[in-house]
Design a protein around this motif. Structure first.
Motif, short mmCIF file in Angstrom:
data_model
loop_
_atom_site.label_atom_id
_atom_site.label_comp_id
_atom_site.label_asym_id
_atom_site.label_seq_id
_atom_site.Cartn_x
_atom_site.Cartn_y
_atom_site.Cartn_z
N ASP A 48 0.86 -1.18 0.00
CA ASP A 48 0.00 0.00 0.00
C ASP A 48 0.90 1.23 0.00
O ASP A 48 2.13 1.12 -0.06
N ALA A 49 0.29 2.42 0.08
CA ALA A 49 1.06 3.65 -0.02
C ALA A 49 2.08 3.80 1.10
O ALA A 49 3.12 4.46 0.94
N GLN A 50 1.80 3.19 2.26
CA GLN A 50 2.71 3.30 3.40
C GLN A 50 3.75 2.17 3.43
O GLN A 50 4.83 2.34 4.02
N GLN A 51 3.43 1.05 2.80
CA GLN A 51 4.31 -0.12 2.85
C GLN A 51 4.42 -0.73 1.45
O GLN A 51 3.73 -1.69 1.11
N LEU A 52 5.29 -0.16 0.62
CA LEU A 52 5.45 -0.65 -0.75
C LEU A 52 6.24 -1.95 -0.75
O LEU A 52 7.11 -2.17 0.10
#
Length: 726
Positions: A48-52
């Motif tokens: 996701d945007a926080q955990q690529l």
């Protein structure tokens, strides 16, 4: 092979030394796969945007050290799944029971996994090598898809709404059997099939394996209506067909009742049984994941993908013609066209024929999307040169013969893909490789043409006439040798023999005449007639013949004989293999005086010296192929009746004007076929007869060469000799 995205769960952080077992029970689990694209659920699980997700090397590839895949910790994967479930559930009411069951199975796979890492392998979706910048951009793009959600919102983000609306194409195909993808997917002999496949299904025909989808084409061992094995070949051919991977993924299940299933330019064509024989089959298209792109309920007959962007189907108004539609939008592009063909390995353009109000035929050239290159008035156009943009074009041109009688004949010229005519269509022949090849560009950017009187004319590729000397060339010597052409100057029999230079347009006499040349040629012919013929033979068994099958050779020949039509090719291959395995003695001319003798003849086959297994396969094909015409060596009436051949329905042999010898008839038919991109091919016989067939012009040289492998001589009826009358 299909291109795919693959999810694998592993105990170890992936590196260049990680072991990827191809069977369950080891350090890795297969989760899911999807063909042609990465489904949205795969991307959600990866990041996701926080955990690529992290880019890693995958040791399953030859380049073990290159960054080629994405990986995420399983703890994060499970957290994102719980977030997605909270946003999605309760599931929408329009979801089917099967989709709900799949969602529950996915939940079980993810929540019960004991692995530490999840790997997304989508490298096959990119056509570039790992070292190329295009692949780096692709891998970045796969990772950056995850930036569209942050994994913590209370409602489903806009970018994921499609998961609720149309989940069929966004969840993937989930099964632990996809671990097989860590190794090459290959076909097995039927005796080595897994029990789930071998107990209930068999190959539709020998060698029924498709490389494009890596699937078997199978039918049930027992008829669905009776529960009994088929009693004859007709019953067997009526069985429903399926396509399945060796690891159990059905792209088309026999339970759906299709009569014919085959891949076509990135789609799967599915044809139902004809309700009325010959009326056309209700059909549809699936993608390689088995999802309907065009369901049979739409009512299209004999549908197949002509290109990845154009659908071809039977025209309801003109059953012998086709309609073309755009894919996937299904906008009507052309109606009632004939002879559609597309070869991505040549110039990658589509060719179709249209009939005008006056009955004349013109060929249109289209892009793979179905858009015309230009408004063509040509009867035929060959392949365009990818560099120069030039092709050979034909027109039917009126002329008056030496007796003052009017007629028409086909004349060749050169056209640019922009539609500009470079050389007017007034010539008998343009120098090129094969019948449909682009014009050969000679040193100095020159084109070589021949008039109907055999005179060579030289043009620039821009269309400027550079030379038109008063010399002539025989049809046997229209090929250049070291940029020179063997020609004659003057009238027979005293015409001077010499060499014409394409470089400086000079004529260099050899000191010989046409009479000297003709005498030498006749001597060669006599020596060939007197050459000895070997007669030694050996005996082989039918089991050895079946084992020696060259599948690629058979498939290519069948495709050529069937003019590239997939359904007809599939049927011919089936009949051919059946004939090899269970021949009919009468059809092969192997009748014996008694029944036992006939059986013996079929199981032990004489192979004369110089022949080979290809020879025997060819003899079986010619015994059953309805595409071949076979007539007595002097039966001109039978030749005149050959209008059933492809492209010959409107052929008329005017014996008064064109000559009444059977060779004149063959020449007339060949000239009629040429503008349609078709060639008349003479096939070998062992009796006083003619065997011949119509094939696509670009295929004829390959079939001649492949028959050479079978120690059989075939030749294309020449179209270079001008018709004296039209």
């Amino acid at each position: 092979m299909p291109v795919y995205a693959l999810l694998l769960a592993h105990d170890e952080f992936p590196s260049s030394t990680t072991h990827w077992p191809a069977k369950p029970g080891g350090v890795c689990d297969g989760w899911a796969e999807w063909f042609d694209t990465t489904p949205l659920l795969f991307s959600v699980l990866m990041g996701d945007a926080q955990q690529l997700p992290q880019q890693v090397a995958c040791s399953a590839y030859e380049n073990k050290d290159a960054l080629s895949a994405l990986v995420a910790p399983m703890k994060q994967v499970k957290a994102r799944w719980q977030w997605l479930k909270a946003c999605m559930e309760p599931l929408p009411s329009h979801w089917s029971a099967s989709m709900r069951a799949q969602w529950q199975a996915i939940d079980t796979t993810i929540t019960t996994s004991q692995r530490q890492w999840l790997l997304l392998d989508s490298a096959m979706l990119c056509p570039h090598d790992f070292e190329e910048p295009e692949f780096t951009h692709f891998l970045h793009a796969q990772r950056d898809v995850c930036r569209q959600w942050d994994g913590h919102t209370p409602v489903l983000p806009e970018a994921l709404q499609i998961l609720q609306q149309t989940p069929q194409a966004q969840l993937g195909w989930w099964s632990d059997s996809v671990i097989a993808r860590t190794a090459a997917i290959e076909q097995d002999d039927e005796q080595d099939w897994p029990a789930w496949l071998a107990e209930h299904y068999t190959l539709r025909h020998f060698g029924a394996w498709d490389e494009e989808t890596e699937t078997y084409s199978v039918v049930p061992k027992c008829h669905p209506s009776t529960g009994l094995p088929p009693q004859n070949e007709d019953e067997r051919m009526s069985l429903p067909v399926g396509m399945v991977t060796p690891y159990g993924r059905w792209l088309q299940h026999p339970d759906e009742g299709a009569h014919l299933v085959f891949p076509s330019h990135g789609y799967i064509s599915v044809w139902q049984p004809e309700s009325v024989p010959g009326a056309g089959a209700v059909s549809g298209l699936k993608d390689f994941n088995g999802l309907w792109v065009l369901p049979p309920t739409a009512g299209y007959l004999n549908a197949t993908a002509l290109t990845p962007h154009v659908l071809q189907c039977q025209s309801p108004q003109t059953p012998d013609a086709c309609d073309l539609y755009s894919l996937p939008g299904m906008d009507l592009l052309y109606s009632a066209i004939t002879e559609p063909r597309y070869d991505p390995d040549t110039d990658a353009f589509v060719r179709i024929c249209r009939t005008g109000a006056d009955g004349s035929n013109t060929m249109q050239v289209l892009t793979p999307q179905g858009h015309p290159l230009f408004d063509s008035t040509y009867a035929h156009m060959g392949d365009f040169n990818l560099k120069t943009g030039l092709a050979i074009a034909y027109r039917r041109v009126a002329y008056t013969d030496s007796k003052g009688q009017p007629g028409t004949r086909f004349c060749e010229g050169v056209v640019h893909r922009s539609g500009k005519e470079i050389v007017a269509c007034t010539y008998d022949a343009i120098e090129r490789g094969f019948s449909d090849s682009p014009p050969k560009v000679l040193p100095g950017s020159k084109l070589l043409t021949f008039t109907h009187q055999g005179q060579p004319h030289v043009y620039s590729t821009k269309g400027k006439l550079l030379a038109s000397p008063n010399i002539w060339c025989s049809h046997l010597h229209r090929k250049l040798q070291k940029n020179e052409l063997m020609v004659f100057r003057g009238e027979k029999p005293t015409a001077e023999l010499g060499m014409f230079s394409i470089k400086d347009f000079s004529f260099t006499p050899t000191g010989q005449t046409w009479q000297d040349y003709d005498d030498a040629l006749q001597g060669v012919i006599q020596r060939l007639k007197q050459a000895p013929v070997a007669t030694a033979t050996e005996i082989i068994t039918r089991a050895a013949l079946i084992k020696a099958e060259d599948t690629d050779w058979m498939q290519r020949i069948a495709a050529i004989v069937c003019l590239g039509q997939t359904a007809a090719t599939t049927q011919l291959l089936h009949d051919w293999r059946s004939c090899v395995a269970h021949p009919e003695a009468e059809a092969l001319g192997w009748e014996s005086e008694d029944e036992d003798g006939a059986t013996q003849d079929q199981q032990h086959i004489e192979l004369p010296e110089g022949d080979n297994f290809y020879t025997l396969y060819w003899l079986h094909l010619q015994a059953i192929a309805t595409q071949f015409a076979h007539i007595d060596w002097k039966d001109t009436d039978a030749l005149r009746s050959s209008t059933w051949l492809p492209g010959a329905h409107d052929w008329h042999w005017d014996q008064d004007l064109q000559g009444d010898a059977i060779s004149d008839g063959f020449a007339s038919l060949a000239r009629h076929l040429a503008p349609q991109g078709l060639a008349l091919l003479h096939l070998p016989t062992n009796d006083d007869a003619w065997r011949y067939a119509v094939v696509r012009s670009q295929d004829a040289p390959q079939l001649v060469a492949m028959l050479g492998q079978a120690a059989r001589h075939a030749w294309v009826e020449t179209t270079s000799e001008p018709l004296t009358e039209g």
